[in-house]
Design an enzyme around this catalytic site. Structure first.
Site, mmCIF file in Angstrom:
data_model
loop_
_atom_site.group_PDB
_atom_site.id
_atom_site.type_symbol
_atom_site.label_atom_id
_atom_site.label_comp_id
_atom_site.label_asym_id
_atom_site.label_seq_id
_atom_site.Cartn_x
_atom_site.Cartn_y
_atom_site.Cartn_z
ATOM 1 N N TYR A 92 16.845 -13.747 8.747
ATOM 2 C CA TYR A 92 16.995 -13.245 7.376
ATOM 3 C C TYR A 92 16.292 -14.158 6.384
ATOM 4 O O TYR A 92 15.723 -13.707 5.396
ATOM 5 C CB TYR A 92 18.474 -13.110 7.004
ATOM 6 N N PHE A 150 -4.763 4.228 -10.937
ATOM 7 C CA PHE A 150 -4.242 4.718 -9.666
ATOM 8 C C PHE A 150 -2.819 5.216 -9.924
ATOM 9 O O PHE A 150 -2.107 4.662 -10.756
ATOM 10 C CB PHE A 150 -4.272 3.667 -8.553
ATOM 11 N N THR A 151 -2.424 6.257 -9.200
ATOM 12 C CA THR A 151 -1.168 6.957 -9.491
ATOM 13 C C THR A 151 0.049 6.029 -9.612
ATOM 14 O O THR A 151 0.705 5.997 -10.655
ATOM 15 C CB THR A 151 -0.902 8.023 -8.405
ATOM 16 N N ASP A 177 -6.114 -5.260 -8.212
ATOM 17 C CA ASP A 177 -5.508 -4.421 -7.192
ATOM 18 C C ASP A 177 -6.416 -4.608 -5.984
ATOM 19 O O ASP A 177 -7.499 -4.042 -5.909
ATOM 20 C CB ASP A 177 -5.465 -2.963 -7.645
ATOM 21 N N LYS A 219 -3.858 -0.821 3.881
ATOM 22 C CA LYS A 219 -5.271 -0.427 3.944
ATOM 23 C C LYS A 219 -6.069 -1.553 4.607
ATOM 24 O O LYS A 219 -6.086 -1.670 5.809
ATOM 25 C CB LYS A 219 -5.807 -0.124 2.538
ATOM 26 N N ARG A 229 -7.314 15.135 -5.113
ATOM 27 C CA ARG A 229 -7.344 14.066 -6.111
ATOM 28 C C ARG A 229 -7.995 14.668 -7.345
ATOM 29 O O ARG A 229 -9.194 14.541 -7.576
ATOM 30 C CB ARG A 229 -8.136 12.852 -5.626
ATOM 31 N N PHE A 284 2.131 15.464 -7.316
ATOM 32 C CA PHE A 284 1.297 15.891 -6.180
ATOM 33 C C PHE A 284 1.994 15.749 -4.835
ATOM 34 O O PHE A 284 1.706 16.481 -3.906
ATOM 35 C CB PHE A 284 -0.025 15.106 -6.169
#
Ligand code: F0G
Length: 456
Positions: free
Chosen positions: A71, A123-124, A214, A257, A381, A448
């Site tokens: 933990y 970006f969303t 980002d 990614k 998109r 979306f």
């Protein structure tokens, strides 16, 4: 030019389901013509996203077994922290369950009611967190990024004049940080040049504004710099990355990614005070600062993935595979975002279905038609993803209306790319038969993901 192949070989395979057209028609109706709502069982080639869909290496699978599930103070956490420090160059790192976990922490810590957060296109999830904390996103990407047909090398660049104008208008004290995405997903996976990163950082430093990247697809960005920017042709990807990060104060990262894992992320920074406050907040939303919502084995796999991602052969093949698909479509005259970006080929749905108007959701309709034709799953998109203006309640109408064919890393072969190309080209031939959609159910945020449609 001599041809190259995948710099890996296949050790395990996952069989794919191939449905009949009738079965796909049923699946499409069941999912409300929204590819997000399709069952993956019903999909043949899944190009919905490159997020969390990467194939791990044998080394990563092996590492899962040695994950330390303590933990607190997990050994696996220290490996991840070391990897981020070495490869990204930041002093402090906090683990999060994925990218938006880091965005939540950063926005809560830095964005106040009435603030402005400039970014090289939205970006969303990133914008959603800025807005939830009372901020207003301001687009400062170069104009070319909004035009699918303009071919420039670094279409993700920050427009320094737009940024200067904003600073002059609202004052540096209303800008908690500038968010620079490397690469820019919504522009088509387009890169930012090293020059532009340096200049943006210099400008922000002059005004005492932080620059937060980002970093989600930073390795892909580094490859484009190597390929296109003077002076970087002979530099290893890892050195280009370190230079990129040197022009920032921190980053949010979706490990799903470029870090080649299925789940995970982090927030990194150089400022000790911000780090201390982040440590306080991470326990509220994610977990202890030594796991942040990840299992020990996830951190183990991500540490390895980070090192694998900076292999020059890997990244070259990765970008070339995306381009392999893109060039086939370009040669066939398919309207698409050019140049081809790092993680996906973006079809220009507005031009593809020029008989539909925007309120008939051309990108949503094209994604549905593609699934019906070949079982290939893509992502809208465009106007659906862009949501509504938070003040007026009107639809945001982005210039770009796109279908994203997103290529997961190390998952499909170029034969799969051929199948996708054949299907898109066939659809283009009979494009006038494709009908528009109407929205039957609209969720209030990030619509979306769950919206439902039917033919209009
Ligand atoms: N930033 C960018 C540029 C992204 O593309 C994503 C995710 C995130 C942040 C959020 O990261 O998903 O780990 O919470 N993009 C995925 C996509 C969902 O399909 O483009 P996350």
């Amino acid at each position: 030019k001599r041809r190259t192949a995948e710099p890996y070989k296949i050790k395990a395979v996952e069989p794919l389901n191939i449905l009949t057209r009738e079965e796909r028609q049923k699946a499409l109706e069941k999912s409300g013509y929204n590819t997000f709502l399709l069952d993956s069982e019903d999909v043949y080639i899944d190009l919905l996203t490159d997020s969390g869909t990467n194939a791990m290496s044998d080394q990563q699978w092996g590492a899962l077994m040695v994950g330390d599930e303590a933990y607190a103070g997990s050994k696996s956490w220290y490996k991840l922290e070391k990897a981020v420090r070495e490869v990204y160059g930041y002093k402090y790192v906090l683990p999060t369950h994925q990218g938006r976990g880091a965005e939540n922490l950063l926005s809560q810590l830095k964005v106040k009611e009435g603030d402005y957060v400039p970014g090289n296109m939205y970006f969303t999830t990133t914008r959603a967190h800025q807005e939830l904390n009372g901020g207003t996103f301001v687009d400062v990407v170069i104009d070319e990024a909004h035009d699918p047909d303009v071919e420039v090398d670094f279409k993700g660049n920050v427009d320094l004049n737009k940024l200067k104008t904003l600073i002059a208008e609202v004052g540096a004290e209303s800008i908690p940080y500038v968010c620079v995405a490397v690469t820019v997903n919504m522009a088509g996976g387009q890169p930012v040049s090293m020059d532009n990163l340096r200049e943006t950082y210099d400008l922000c430093q002059k005004h005492g504004i932080d620059v937060m990247y980002d970093a989600t697809r930073c390795v892909e960005n580094a490859y484009f710099i190597k390929e296109r920017e003077q002076g970087y042709q002979n530099m290893p990807i890892k050195d280009i990355l370190l230079e990129m990060f040197s022009y920032s104060d921190g980053c949010t990262m979706s490990g799903k990614k470029d870090a080649l894992v299925n789940i995970g992320g982090f927030l990194a920074m150089n400022d000790e005070e911000l780090y201390t406050r982040s440590r306080e907040l991470v326990v509220v939303y994610e977990g202890m600062p030594s796991y942040g919502g990840m299992a020990g084995r996830d951190m183990e796999a991500m540490a390895k993935g980070i090192y694998e991602s900076i292999d020059d052969h890997y990244i070259e093949h990765r970008i070339q595979q995306v381009r392999y698909l893109g060039e086939q479509l370009m040669d066939a005259g398919i309207p698409m975002v050019r140049p081809v970006g790092g993680h996906a080929v973006y079809l220009d749905a507005k031009a593809f279905l020029d008989h539909l108007d925007r309120e008939q959701y051309p990108a949503q309709a094209l994604a549905a038609a593609l699934y019906l034709d070949s079982g290939v799953r893509a992502m809208e998109r465009g106007i659906v993803s862009a949501g509504r203006n938070k003040e007026t309640g009107e639809n945001n109408i982005p210039k770009l209306e796109m279908v994203r064919l997103t290529i997961p890393r190390r998952v499909y072969t170029n034969n799969h790319m051929d199948v996708v190309a054949d299907s898109v080209i066939e659809l283009y031939r009979k494009r006038h038969q494709i009908k528009g959609l109407k929205m039957d159910y609209e969720p209030p945020t990030l619509r979306f993901f769950n919206a439902r449609f039917s033919p209009k």
